[in-house]
Design an enzyme around this catalytic site. Structure first.
Site, short mmCIF file in Angstrom:
data_model
loop_
_atom_site.label_atom_id
_atom_site.label_comp_id
_atom_site.label_asym_id
_atom_site.label_seq_id
_atom_site.Cartn_x
_atom_site.Cartn_y
_atom_site.Cartn_z
N TYR A 53 17.15 58.91 -10.44
CA TYR A 53 16.53 59.86 -9.43
C TYR A 53 15.44 59.11 -8.78
CZ TYR A 53 20.36 63.14 -10.05
OH TYR A 53 21.65 63.75 -9.95
N GLN A 86 23.34 71.22 1.04
CA GLN A 86 23.81 70.93 -0.45
C GLN A 86 23.01 69.72 -0.66
OE1 GLN A 86 28.49 71.40 -1.36
NE2 GLN A 86 28.39 71.25 0.95
N VAL A 88 20.08 66.84 -1.49
CA VAL A 88 18.80 67.19 -2.38
C VAL A 88 17.83 66.31 -1.40
CG1 VAL A 88 20.05 67.54 -4.25
CG2 VAL A 88 19.54 65.19 -3.65
N ASP A 89 18.03 65.58 -0.43
CA ASP A 89 16.93 65.04 0.28
C ASP A 89 16.33 65.87 1.29
OD1 ASP A 89 18.28 65.34 3.02
OD2 ASP A 89 20.06 63.94 2.36
N HIS A 104 21.36 72.92 -4.11
CA HIS A 104 21.27 72.11 -5.34
C HIS A 104 20.07 71.18 -5.52
CE1 HIS A 104 25.84 71.59 -4.30
NE2 HIS A 104 25.60 72.70 -4.76
N GLY A 175 29.77 67.67 7.63
CA GLY A 175 29.57 66.46 6.52
C GLY A 175 29.84 66.89 4.94
N THR A 176 30.77 67.91 4.93
CA THR A 176 30.80 68.23 3.47
C THR A 176 32.45 68.63 3.25
OG1 THR A 176 30.69 69.94 1.78
CG2 THR A 176 30.28 70.47 3.97
#
Ligand code: NAD
Length: 230
Positions: A53, A86, A88-89, A104, A175-176
């Site tokens: 990360y 969703q 994390v950016d 998330h 985009g999921t």
């Protein structure tokens, strides 16, 4: 003002240089998901997880939102816009979107490994000091870990997200692959008759297919087409 809720996933950020998850045989940015996105992976090797990360965080601080992120922001002029992501950016934040729910977690932040949701110990790392050192501790004395919801962990933001979806006049999914639960189940909270749009270059399984308009394009081109339909 009409309420548009966006539900975005990894595909939203592809045009900003981030890879998706599932297209790559269970790898995320070239690492096995079990190693870097599960609670077991964290327990087995916290340094490897933090290093993963750390690298991704560095990459994020150099990344820019794409046209898709910017077009979502622009809709705030005429609509009440909320983004449930969703991802994390922080590319929706960088685009300026005001109302964002991260399901998330957030890559820019780190937290306690004893209780990741204890807000006293959630800290945002600045761009020029964005790496966790091996053995570095959170305020409660536990190992500092990324503020990421690993597979198998609770998703505390799912309830406010479900409430927003239930109030939406329109749901736009971008985009999921809609295979990660509980996020994938959010579609079921729309009121009967609420239009649902899906922007994704590939076919995505969803149970709402009866009232779904699939714009089979990437995030930026797909957003342009969606705006034309409004
Ligand atoms: P996923 O990888 O399962 O699905 C990505 C979807 O994006 C696919 O349906 C694919 O067809 C589509 N896609 C590919 N290119 C696109 C483009 N240019 N425009 C629009 N769509 C495109 O991702 P997911 O459903 O979000 O689930 C993966 C999980 O992994 C997420 O819950 C998230 O927490 C995490 N993740 C986050 C990031 C990030 O923060 N940028 C990146 C990868 C994974």
């Amino acid at each position: 003002m009409k309420r548009i809720v966006f539900l975005t996933g990894a595909g939203m950020s592809v045009e900003s240089g981030f890879k998706t998850f599932r297209g790559n045989d269970g790898l995320w940015e070239d690492y096995p998901v079990e190693q870097i996105a599960t609670h077991e992976g964290w327990l087995a090797n916290p340094t490897l997880v933090n290093n993963f990360y750390n690298r991704l965080r560095k990459k994020l601080y150099a990344a820019e939102p794409n046209e898709g992120h910017l077009l979502i922001k622009e809709l705030e002029k005429d609509y009440d816009v909320t983004v449930i992501t969703q991802n994390v950016d922080n590319l929706h934040e960088k685009a300026g979107t005001e109302k964002i729910i991260h399901l998330h977690g957030e890559l820019t932040k780190v937290c306690s490994s004893k209780d990741p949701d204890d807000h006293r110990y959630i800290v945002e790392l600045p761009a020029d000091h964005c790496e966790v050192e091996p053995g570095q501790l959170a305020g409660d004395g536990s190992l500092l870990r990324p503020f990421i919801v690993f597979f198998g962990e609770a998703v505390p933001m799912i309830e406010p997200a479900a409430e927003l979806v239930a109030q939406a006049d329109m749901l736009v999914i971008i985009g999921t692959s809609l295979v990660v639960y509980p996020a994938a189940g959010l579609v079921q909270y729309t009121r009967p008759g609420t239009p649902i749009y899906l922007i994704d270059p590939d076919d995505t399984p969803t149970r709402a297919s009866g009232r779904l308009t699939h714009i089979k394009k990437g995030a930026s081109e797909g957003m342009k087409e969606f705006i034309k339909l409004l």
